[in-house]
Design an enzyme around this catalytic site. Structure first.
Site, short mmCIF file in Angstrom:
data_model
loop_
_atom_site.label_atom_id
_atom_site.label_comp_id
_atom_site.label_asym_id
_atom_site.label_seq_id
_atom_site.Cartn_x
_atom_site.Cartn_y
_atom_site.Cartn_z
N GLU A 16 0.82 -1.21 0.00
CA GLU A 16 0.00 0.00 0.00
C GLU A 16 0.85 1.26 0.00
O GLU A 16 0.58 2.20 -0.74
CB GLU A 16 -0.90 0.07 1.24
CG GLU A 16 -1.94 -1.02 1.37
CD GLU A 16 -1.41 -2.22 2.17
OE1 GLU A 16 -0.23 -2.58 1.98
OE2 GLU A 16 -2.17 -2.79 2.97
N LEU A 17 1.87 1.25 0.86
CA LEU A 17 2.66 2.47 1.00
C LEU A 17 3.33 2.85 -0.32
O LEU A 17 3.40 4.01 -0.69
CB LEU A 17 3.73 2.29 2.09
CG LEU A 17 4.54 3.55 2.38
CD1 LEU A 17 3.67 4.65 2.96
CD2 LEU A 17 5.70 3.26 3.33
N LYS A 18 3.78 1.82 -1.04
CA LYS A 18 4.38 2.06 -2.35
C LYS A 18 3.37 2.78 -3.26
O LYS A 18 3.69 3.79 -3.88
CB LYS A 18 4.79 0.72 -2.97
CG LYS A 18 5.13 0.77 -4.43
CD LYS A 18 5.14 -0.64 -5.01
CE LYS A 18 5.26 -0.62 -6.53
NZ LYS A 18 6.60 -0.20 -6.96
N SER A 434 19.86 -8.92 -23.03
CA SER A 434 18.46 -8.55 -23.24
C SER A 434 18.35 -7.36 -24.17
O SER A 434 19.22 -6.49 -24.19
CB SER A 434 17.80 -8.23 -21.90
OG SER A 434 18.44 -7.16 -21.27
N ARG A 516 10.56 0.64 -4.35
CA ARG A 516 10.88 -0.57 -5.10
C ARG A 516 10.90 -1.80 -4.19
O ARG A 516 11.53 -1.78 -3.15
CB ARG A 516 12.24 -0.46 -5.76
CG ARG A 516 12.30 0.53 -6.88
CD ARG A 516 11.47 0.05 -8.06
NE ARG A 516 11.80 0.84 -9.24
CZ ARG A 516 12.70 0.45 -10.14
NH1 ARG A 516 13.31 -0.71 -10.01
NH2 ARG A 516 12.97 1.22 -11.16
N GLU A 667 30.20 -3.18 -15.92
CA GLU A 667 29.86 -1.77 -15.95
C GLU A 667 31.12 -0.97 -15.64
O GLU A 667 31.77 -1.21 -14.64
CB GLU A 667 28.77 -1.51 -14.91
CG GLU A 667 28.44 -0.06 -14.65
CD GLU A 667 29.24 0.53 -13.51
OE1 GLU A 667 29.35 -0.10 -12.46
OE2 GLU A 667 29.79 1.63 -13.70
N HIS A 696 21.82 2.78 -17.97
CA HIS A 696 20.87 3.12 -16.91
C HIS A 696 20.19 4.45 -17.18
O HIS A 696 19.36 4.90 -16.41
CB HIS A 696 21.58 3.14 -15.56
CG HIS A 696 22.25 1.82 -15.28
ND1 HIS A 696 23.53 1.54 -15.69
CD2 HIS A 696 21.80 0.71 -14.67
CE1 HIS A 696 23.85 0.31 -15.34
NE2 HIS A 696 22.81 -0.21 -14.71
N CYS A 728 25.34 -3.06 -19.53
CA CYS A 728 24.42 -4.06 -18.97
C CYS A 728 23.36 -4.37 -20.03
O CYS A 728 23.42 -3.85 -21.14
CB CYS A 728 23.79 -3.53 -17.68
SG CYS A 728 23.02 -4.83 -16.68
N1 GLN Z 1 21.90 -10.98 -19.56
C1 GLN Z 1 21.18 -10.11 -18.68
C2 GLN Z 1 20.51 -9.00 -19.48
O1 GLN Z 1 21.06 -8.57 -20.42
C3 GLN Z 1 22.08 -9.50 -17.65
C4 GLN Z 1 21.31 -8.62 -16.72
C5 GLN Z 1 22.11 -8.11 -15.57
O2 GLN Z 1 23.31 -8.12 -15.58
N2 GLN Z 1 21.44 -7.62 -14.55
O3 GLN Z 1 19.45 -8.54 -19.14
ZN ZN Z 2 24.44 -6.12 -15.67
#
Ligand code: GLN
Ligand code: ZN
Length: 758
Positions: A16-18, A434, A516, A667, A696, A728
């Site tokens: 709820e709080l979220k 991904s 989160r 990263e 990001h 990433c």
């Molecule tokens: N292979 C994953 C992706 O590309 C790696 C995700 C991650 O490092 N958090 O989504």
């Molecule tokens: Zn990653």
């Protein structure tokens, strides 16, 4: 025997709080509505704790975002850039938590950092040279008074000055020592005001005491509490620690005039030893953390009562407590209607832990507790653990030999074989796995899960996404392709759902940071692979292209670290079982013609023990071998990649190299290049892909920018060991920005390659 809890979850059983907070952010509800809702939620939870018979109920542990941020605000630690926005107090608070962009100005959020060895993240206090530390907020007083008005006496909870100063950042010239006097004065005032409001006990959390302390640290601790306790009034003070044992300061702690000391018997390996060796003062109360605040299993009463009996030899006054705040577990097993009833009995979330504490306190006073049905039921429950065993898996683990962990031939011998087979250009380009999880991608999965579409319909769409993704990567001229991971909701969940031994909950949410939450799977019995999990998608994706298609797996340590682990076998045993399952998948991928296999270990660093002296023995000593086990069976010409989501591995660089992967991506775009120097200096053998841009942020990096990044890498690392990739996975990004960013990444690579070839 009396009972206590250190803290309680605050997001609400249904988060709820979220939702209220997000509604407030989006202007859907007013500040007053948010405050009122939170007040009702708090009261309901306090009543629950009270009705469960808990003696020492915490107040002030509630938070709209993070309890360390609350503490900063309470002490007036609000950096100037946030004060200058001239927002009302709550909005200033949220500006610090998540940044602010609007009519009042434009400021970024304060730094978010992992809370000790948990998955929770706190907001790092920032103390500027001219920060005037003084009691500046009333939340803690309001919450105490509000509870009191409902006849619920509570112990207010604050974070201690030592931990606060150790966790803080000091951007100016003044460091922690320069703020000790002001801090002490503020805490004296704080304690006095809580006392005036009628608090009988105050809990001061000092989790930093369980880490490796230097003599300077110990001096700082003394300086703070020596001064603070001189002003102690009649309110009793509980010094509360958690997440480990206090081996570096135990004697100092018990010599100070605290009324109670809270110690962790779950993660604190030396806690009992310290008490037995140095004794425990007669005039103090021991708050014994024996109910695990981090995990979701029923307490073993036989073990706990035995411990309480042992403690009676050395300690006069014991209160039964949790090992840490219940913040780290979900609310209640009762919110899981789909769970098997017998299995359900073995779980204990926050509400169930309240009952456990009460029962333990009661049984501890019973003379013939072993005759009591509550005790006997628990003993019977603990016996069910034998059902967790999969004999075949156990046999396989037992038969593992040293050689199973060693890939042959060695890395430098197999590198040329792989180069010849893959025939890649210098600075090969690739992605982390991904691709954007668009609405259609998510809808397809959701519809299939709900049963709205058939397996065939789902598969057909999935194949489309994969084909589009492969075509797209070919037009970009990437060198090593991926299938895009469109079948995965989450990199751990996907594998958990395909392996036996994992269990998924409906509502077992735990706060990760701010609004989160995460819902970790539970490992409840031996793990085995039932059938190939990724071979079909990888084979299909490979059939669409002549370029190498990277197989994409999550590694055993990441799967383990992002789940609730079992308590009846060791983390090492769990990691080994999962590693064997992943190993089978690796070998199947190889058989299906996949030449490169990436095994992600995004969370490897997460469970590194708090004390450096424990790193190797307690963690890396089995975690690195578990990874090796996944990959050691492949042919020399098959290339193994791994990926990590951070670059702060300077201090474990040899362990990372010892994973014996052929290539590692990580990263590096947001952090300094110091890791590259460390890589060079350590004689790191693994080829590296230090992410050349930050995924990001939706920002599209320019070609020039990435040329600069690549050149900086090449200054330190030999050109035949460098890969080019984002930092990433791209799943949180949109299609458009991804296309532009990758296009620029390829252009930058081409430009640098030209200069290398001549
Ligand atoms: N292979 C994953 C992706 O590309 C790696 C995700 C991650 O490092 N958090 O989504
Ligand atoms: Zn990653």
């Amino acid at each position: 025997m009396q009972t206590s809890i250190i803290g309680y979850p605050r997001i609400g059983q249904n988060r709820e709080l979220k939702f209220w907070t997000e509604d407030y952010f989006n202007g859907k509800i007013t500040q007053d509505e948010l405050l009122d809702n939170a007040k009702t939620l708090r009261l309901r939870q306090l009543k629950k704790q009270h009705d469960s018979g808990i003696t020492y109920i915490p107040s002030g542990d509630f938070s709209f975002y993070d309890h360390i941020l609350d503490m900063s605000v309470l002490l007036g630690i609000v950096p100037k850039r946030y004060r200058d926005l001239s927002l009302n107090p709550l909005d200033t608070y949220f500006a610090m938590a998540k940044g602010y962009q609007g009519v009042a100005g434009d400021v970024k959020a304060l730094t978010l950092r992992k809370w000790f060895n948990t998955n929770y993240h706190y907001i790092v206090p920032e103390i500027e040279d001219d920060t005037a530390i003084a009691v500046s907020d009333h939340k803690i007083f309001d919450e105490l008074a509000h509870a009191k008005a409902h006849h619920l006496p509570t112990k207010p909870v604050i974070t201690g000055a030592f931990t606060l100063l150790k966790l803080a950042r000091f951007p100016g010239a003044k460091k922690a020592r320069g703020f000790v006097d002001a801090c002490v004065a503020a805490y004296v005032e704080l304690l006095a005001r809580l006392e005036r409001l009628g608090a009988e006990w105050i809990q001061i959390d000092e989790p930093y005491l369980v880490t490796d302390l230097s003599s300077d640290d110990i001096r700082l601790f003394h300086q703070i509490y020596g001064a603070l306790l001189k002003h102690k009034g009649t309110t009793k003070i509980l010094l509360q620690t958690y997440f480990g044992d206090v081996r570096d300061v135990y004697q100092e702690m018990i010599a100070l005039p605290f009324d109670g000391i809270g110690l962790d018997f779950i993660e604190g390996r030396q806690t009992l030893l310290l008490i037995e060796r140095y004794g425990f003062p007669k005039d103090k109360t021991l708050f014994a953390g024996i109910v695990n605040g981090k995990n979701i299993w029923r307490n073993d009463y036989e073990k706990s009562l035995q411990l309480l009996r042992t403690l009676k030899h050395s300690v006069d006054d014991v209160v039964v407590s949790t090992s840490c705040s219940l913040l780290h577990v979900p609310y209640t097993v009762n919110a899981e209607p789909l769970l098997d009833e017998t299995l359900k009995k073995r779980f204990s979330f926050a509400e169930e832990k309240l009952e456990e504490l009460h029962t333990l306190g009661f049984l501890a006073d019973e003379k013939d507790h072993h005759l009591h049905p509550l005790y006997r039921n628990n003993v019977a429950l603990m016996r069910q653990i034998q059902h967790n065993v999969d004999e075949e898996v156990r046999l396989r683990v037992n038969n593992l030999k040293e050689a199973d962990y060693i890939r042959l031939p060695d890395r430098l011998t197999r590198a040329p074989l792989q180069k010849e087979r893959l025939n890649l250009p210098l600075l090969p380009t690739t992605t982390i796995g991904s691709f954007p999880q668009t609405k259609e991608v998510r809808q397809n999965r959701a519809a299939y899960k709900k049963g709205d579409i058939s397996r065939e319909q789902y598969q057909e769409k999935l194949d489309h996404f994969i084909a589009d993704c492969v075509r797209f990567q070919e037009t970009l001229s990437l060198d090593v392709l991926v299938h895009g991971e469109f079948e995965r909701n989450d990199m751990v969940e996907y594998f958990g759902e395909h392996l036996s031994g994992f269990l998924f909950t409906k509502a077992a949410w735990v706060q990760s940071y701010g609004t989160r939450c995460v819902k970790p799977p539970i490992i409840f019995k031996d793990v085995r692979r039932q059938a190939p999990m990724t071979v079909d998608v990888s084979r299909y994706a490979q059939s669409l292209t002549d370029k190498p298609m990277k197989g994409m797996l999550t590694g055993p340590i990441t799967i383990l670290n992002w789940s609730f682990p079992r308590e009846d076998i060791s983390p090492e045993a769990m990691a080994t079982q999962i590693a064997l399952a992943i190993r089978d998948e690796v070998l199947d991928l190889e058989r299906a013609g996949i030449k490169i296999i990436q095994i992600d270990e995004a969370a490897l660093r997460e469970k590194l023990p708090l004390r450096q002296s424990d790193w190797r023995q307690d963690y890396l000593g089995w975690a690195i071998p578990a990874f090796r086990l996944t990959a050691s069976g492949v042919k020399p010409e098959t290339q193994i990649h791994t990926h990590m989501c951070y670059s702060e591995f300077n201090d474990i660089i040899e362990d990372i190299d010892a994973m014996d992967a052929d290539v590692i991506s990580f990263e590096a775009s947001r952090s300094s290049l110091s890791i590259l120097n460390a890589i060079r200096q350590s004689g790191f053998e693994t080829e590296v892909g230090p992410g050349v841009y930050d995924i990001h942020s939706p920002r599209v990096p320019s070609v020039d920018e990435m040329v600069t990044a690549i050149r900086a890498i090449l200054k330190v690392i030999a050109k035949d060991k460098v890969w080019i990739n984002p930092d990433c996975g791209l799943k949180t990004r949109g299609n458009e920005e991804t296309a532009l960013s990758l296009k620029n990444m390829i252009a930058a690579t081409m430009r640098v390659r030209q200069t290398l070839e001549d």
